[in-house]
Design a protein around this motif. Structure first.
Motif, PDB file in Angstrom:
ATOM      1  N   MET A 116      11.824   8.275  14.617  1.00 52.47           N
ATOM      2  CA  MET A 116      10.483   7.789  14.335  1.00 52.47           C
ATOM      3  C   MET A 116       9.646   7.905  15.598  1.00 52.47           C
ATOM      4  SD  MET A 116       9.084   4.097  13.017  1.00 52.47           S
ATOM      5  CE  MET A 116       8.896   3.500  14.704  1.00 52.47           C
ATOM      6  N   LEU A 117       8.554   8.682  15.515  1.00 55.42           N
ATOM      7  CA  LEU A 117       7.683   8.877  16.659  1.00 55.42           C
ATOM      8  C   LEU A 117       6.588   7.811  16.730  1.00 55.42           C
ATOM      9  CD1 LEU A 117       7.227  12.758  16.413  1.00 55.42           C
ATOM     10  CD2 LEU A 117       8.947  11.469  17.710  1.00 55.42           C
ATOM     11  N   LYS A 118       6.152   7.330  15.558  1.00 59.37           N
ATOM     12  CA  LYS A 118       5.063   6.353  15.525  1.00 59.37           C
ATOM     13  C   LYS A 118       4.983   5.756  14.129  1.00 59.37           C
ATOM     14  CE  LYS A 118       1.074   4.720  17.388  1.00 59.37           C
ATOM     15  NZ  LYS A 118       0.874   4.110  18.719  1.00 59.37           N
ATOM     16  N   CYS A 119       4.615   4.487  14.070  1.00 63.36           N
ATOM     17  CA  CYS A 119       4.345   3.815  12.801  1.00 63.36           C
ATOM     18  C   CYS A 119       3.110   2.962  12.994  1.00 63.36           C
ATOM     19  CB  CYS A 119       5.537   2.961  12.373  1.00 63.36           C
ATOM     20  SG  CYS A 119       5.240   1.966  10.879  1.00 63.36           S
ATOM     21  N   GLY A 120       2.131   3.118  12.095  1.00 66.42           N
ATOM     22  CA  GLY A 120       0.918   2.328  12.218  1.00 66.42           C
ATOM     23  C   GLY A 120      -0.097   2.698  11.162  1.00 66.42           C
ATOM     24  N   GLY A 128       0.834  -1.193   0.000  1.00 69.16           N
ATOM     25  CA  GLY A 128       0.000   0.000   0.000  1.00 69.16           C
ATOM     26  C   GLY A 128       0.864   1.236   0.000  1.00 69.16           C
ATOM     27  N   VAL A 129       0.287   2.368   0.432  1.00 69.68           N
ATOM     28  CA  VAL A 129       1.014   3.634   0.505  1.00 69.68           C
ATOM     29  C   VAL A 129       1.448   3.877   1.946  1.00 69.68           C
ATOM     30  CG1 VAL A 129       0.894   6.140   0.225  1.00 69.68           C
ATOM     31  CG2 VAL A 129      -0.227   4.657  -1.444  1.00 69.68           C
ATOM     32  N   THR A 130       2.753   3.965   2.147  1.00 73.18           N
ATOM     33  CA  THR A 130       3.297   4.332   3.452  1.00 73.18           C
ATOM     34  C   THR A 130       3.743   5.780   3.372  1.00 73.18           C
ATOM     35  OG1 THR A 130       4.046   2.099   3.963  1.00 73.18           O
ATOM     36  CG2 THR A 130       5.115   3.907   5.139  1.00 73.18           C
ATOM     37  N   ALA A 131       3.146   6.631   4.195  1.00 77.23           N
ATOM     38  CA  ALA A 131       3.494   8.047   4.192  1.00 77.23           C
ATOM     39  C   ALA A 131       4.581   8.315   5.213  1.00 77.23           C
ATOM     40  CB  ALA A 131       2.266   8.894   4.509  1.00 77.23           C
ATOM     41  N   LEU A 132       5.658   8.948   4.763  1.00 75.80           N
ATOM     42  CA  LEU A 132       6.658   9.497   5.671  1.00 75.80           C
ATOM     43  C   LEU A 132       6.216  10.925   5.953  1.00 75.80           C
ATOM     44  CD1 LEU A 132      10.099   8.341   4.205  1.00 75.80           C
ATOM     45  CD2 LEU A 132       8.864   7.402   6.167  1.00 75.80           C
ATOM     46  N   PHE A 133       5.753  11.148   7.165  1.00 74.14           N
ATOM     47  CA  PHE A 133       5.125  12.428   7.493  1.00 74.14           C
ATOM     48  C   PHE A 133       5.886  13.110   8.621  1.00 74.14           C
ATOM     49  CE2 PHE A 133       2.030  14.829  10.085  1.00 74.14           C
ATOM     50  CZ  PHE A 133       1.649  15.770   9.142  1.00 74.14           C
ATOM     51  N   GLY A 134       6.020  14.409   8.499  1.00 72.79           N
ATOM     52  CA  GLY A 134       6.682  15.183   9.537  1.00 72.79           C
ATOM     53  C   GLY A 134       6.957  16.583   9.034  1.00 72.79           C
ATOM     54  N   LEU A 143      -4.491   9.501   1.217  1.00 74.55           N
ATOM     55  CA  LEU A 143      -3.811   8.501   0.401  1.00 74.55           C
ATOM     56  C   LEU A 143      -3.221   7.333   1.180  1.00 74.55           C
ATOM     57  CD1 LEU A 143      -1.779  10.842  -1.992  1.00 74.55           C
ATOM     58  CD2 LEU A 143      -3.832   9.535  -2.579  1.00 74.55           C
ATOM     59  N   ALA A 144      -2.707   7.582   2.369  1.00 74.27           N
ATOM     60  CA  ALA A 144      -1.859   6.599   3.037  1.00 74.27           C
ATOM     61  C   ALA A 144      -2.651   5.465   3.686  1.00 74.27           C
ATOM     62  CB  ALA A 144      -0.992   7.282   4.089  1.00 74.27           C
ATOM     63  N   THR A 145      -2.094   4.265   3.608  1.00 77.59           N
ATOM     64  CA  THR A 145      -2.614   3.136   4.380  1.00 77.59           C
ATOM     65  C   THR A 145      -1.837   2.985   5.687  1.00 77.59           C
ATOM     66  OG1 THR A 145      -1.190   1.705   3.042  1.00 77.59           O
ATOM     67  CG2 THR A 145      -3.480   1.855   2.411  1.00 77.59           C
ATOM     68  N   THR A 146      -0.569   3.417   5.674  1.00 76.33           N
ATOM     69  CA  THR A 146       0.289   3.365   6.852  1.00 76.33           C
ATOM     70  C   THR A 146       1.012   4.706   6.967  1.00 76.33           C
ATOM     71  OG1 THR A 146       0.661   0.993   6.511  1.00 76.33           O
ATOM     72  CG2 THR A 146       2.185   2.125   7.989  1.00 76.33           C
ATOM     73  N   VAL A 147       1.224   5.163   8.194  1.00 73.45           N
ATOM     74  CA  VAL A 147       1.944   6.420   8.427  1.00 73.45           C
ATOM     75  C   VAL A 147       3.158   6.160   9.300  1.00 73.45           C
ATOM     76  CG1 VAL A 147       1.859   8.709   9.486  1.00 73.45           C
ATOM     77  CG2 VAL A 147      -0.101   7.870   8.193  1.00 73.45           C
ATOM     78  N   VAL A 148       4.304   6.678   8.851  1.00 71.02           N
ATOM     79  CA  VAL A 148       5.516   6.725   9.668  1.00 71.02           C
ATOM     80  C   VAL A 148       5.719   8.191  10.020  1.00 71.02           C
ATOM     81  CG1 VAL A 148       8.002   6.334   9.756  1.00 71.02           C
ATOM     82  CG2 VAL A 148       6.528   4.694   8.563  1.00 71.02           C
ATOM     83  N   LEU A 149       5.539   8.519  11.283  1.00 66.36           N
ATOM     84  CA  LEU A 149       5.646   9.910  11.734  1.00 66.36           C
ATOM     85  C   LEU A 149       7.055  10.165  12.241  1.00 66.36           C
ATOM     86  CD1 LEU A 149       4.230  12.611  12.357  1.00 66.36           C
ATOM     87  CD2 LEU A 149       3.591  11.654  14.591  1.00 66.36           C
ATOM     88  N   LEU A 150       7.711  11.164  11.633  1.00 70.42           N
ATOM     89  CA  LEU A 150       9.089  11.508  11.987  1.00 70.42           C
ATOM     90  C   LEU A 150       9.149  12.858  12.685  1.00 70.42           C
ATOM     91  CD1 LEU A 150      10.996  10.564   8.698  1.00 70.42           C
ATOM     92  CD2 LEU A 150      10.914   9.233  10.812  1.00 70.42           C
ATOM     93  N   GLY A 151      10.075  12.963  13.620  1.00 76.79           N
ATOM     94  CA  GLY A 151      10.333  14.227  14.287  1.00 76.79           C
ATOM     95  C   GLY A 151      11.797  14.339  14.651  1.00 76.79           C
ATOM     96  N   LYS A 152      12.483  15.339  14.112  1.00 76.57           N
ATOM     97  CA  LYS A 152      13.901  15.579  14.387  1.00 76.57           C
ATOM     98  C   LYS A 152      14.751  14.326  14.178  1.00 76.57           C
ATOM     99  CE  LYS A 152      12.914  19.290  17.666  1.00 76.57           C
ATOM    100  NZ  LYS A 152      13.100  19.804  19.057  1.00 76.57           N
ATOM    101  N   GLY A 153      14.457  13.610  13.095  1.00 73.60           N
ATOM    102  CA  GLY A 153      15.257  12.456  12.732  1.00 73.60           C
ATOM    103  C   GLY A 153      14.860  11.162  13.405  1.00 73.60           C
TER     104      GLY A 153
END
Length: 373
Positions: free
Chosen positions: A211-215, A25-31, A199-209
């Motif tokens: 990973m804060l959360k993935c799900g 699916g679509v994994t969003a790298l968000f931050g 769009l995303a089925t999964t989100v990888v949330l980044l902060g200052k380098g």
């Protein structure tokens, strides 16, 4: 095909340290800007050699620093779509599309080319050169070129960032089709909550380098603890609903997990599945079912958590069916209502508060994945 990533790399004043595994699916790298999104995708693509890394797509290992393995970019079978189309100006659209299969060294797939052209709606552009295309058209061609290189993974680095709102609205439905009609995992870089929620089925949330959360998207976006990282004004919920009817007064009726929802008419036929983004700022809470009010959407739920910040606001998460809904209220309101985990409340959402840009189409198989959180 699962994507497994573990990358650590130090720059002067910045350290990237992110590990995650995501399904198809679509994994969003968000931050926010500077969180390390582009650095991470460049490392996955092989454009940056990190200090420590392990990248695997399905059963194919692309990089493992412990084993001394680091495939060069051209051997990774990764398609990369940048912010600008980066098309060859001297070639036609057709020639740009075929460049992808030529550079990969694989035999041209005529059937695949036809399918990609139809999916992206670029059949009438094939004989044009890039100079005669709009920004949205260029991006669709760039996506087609990447797909026709037969990649194992598609990287998209803020592909809509250079487009105005009209062009974004034009290309988003094509990205939804790409997500729903291909089995290629997509890593999508964005700092736009609207794009990620749609769009995303999964989100990888980044902060200052880090990973804060993935799900799953609905789970990450509705987590009150992550609201500061997402942005308090952008925080909200992602719901999946089925269109049940289009009414003569211009409203569309949908069935969500928590109950009936009415929106201004949307272009999805009855029986179709949509994904809705509901802003936390647009949700009011009531202890009893309100009567004689203008808002049509009143969903019963139970408070699951309350998170207060340093200011006057509080983020309340409630469960409505299997959906999680966020409401941003004042601490005073939460105190006056006596809200606590377990409190039964009603979420009130104005029909006109849900913008068309926050409504995305979902096919049935992808909709099922939204509810398995």
């Amino acid at each position: 095909m699962n994507l497994s990533v573990s990358i650590q790399h130090r720059f002067a004043g910045f350290t990237l340290d992110a590990s995650f595994e995501t399904p198809n699916g679509v994994t969003a790298l968000f931050g926010s800007s500077g969180s390390g999104k582009t650095t991470l995708v460049n490392a996955i693509a092989g454009l940056l050699r990190p200090d420590q890394a392990r990248v695997q797509i399905g059963d194919r290992l692309l990089c493992d620093s412990d084993q001394g393995l680091c495939l060069p970019p051209h051997k990774r079978r990764i398609g990369y779509v940048f912010q600008e189309g980066r098309l060859f100006p001297h070639l036609t659209v057709r020639q740009n599309l075929r460049y992808g299969s030529w550079v990969s060294g694989r035999q041209r797939d005529q059937a695949g080319e036809t399918r990609v052209v139809d999916m992206l709606g670029i059949g009438d552009l094939l004989d044009r050169r890039p100079g005669a295309l709009s920004g949205g058209e260029k991006q669709r061609v760039a996506i087609g070129r990447a797909l026709l290189s037969q990649p194992l993974l598609l990287l998209m680095d803020e592909p809509l960032a250079a487009l105005d709102e009209a062009r974004k609205a034009e290309i988003l439905p094509y990205l939804e089709r790409l997500r729903d009609e291909t089995d290629i995992p997509i890593l999508y870089v964005s700092h736009s909550v609207a794009e990620v929620a749609r769009l995303a089925t999964t989100v990888v949330l980044l902060g200052k380098g880090k990973m804060l959360k993935c799900g799953p998207t609905a789970q990450v976006m509705s987590d009150p603890a992550l609201a500061p990282a997402i942005g308090l004004r952008e925080a909200g919920s992602v719901l999946t609903a089925t269109v049940t009817a289009h009414h003569a007064d211009g409203l569309t009726e949908l069935a969500a997990a928590g109950g009936q929802v009415f929106l201004p008419r949307i272009g999805v036929p009855a029986g179709g599945t949509v994904r809705l983004r509901i802003h936390a700022n647009d949700v009011m809470l009531s202890l009893g079912r309100p009567g004689r009010i203008s808002a049509l959407n009143v969903l019963p739920g139970k408070v699951t958590s309350i998170r207060s910040g340093g200011g006057p606001g509080a983020m309340v998460q409630l469960k409505a069916g299997h959906d999680q809904i966020l409401a941003r209220v004042t601490k005073r309101s939460a105190t006056l209502l006596g809200l606590e985990p377990g409190s039964e409340v009603f979420a009130i959402i104005k029909s006109v508060s849900v913008a068309q840009a926050d409504i995305g189409a979902r096919n049935q198989s992808m909709a099922k994945s939204d509810t398995t959180t």
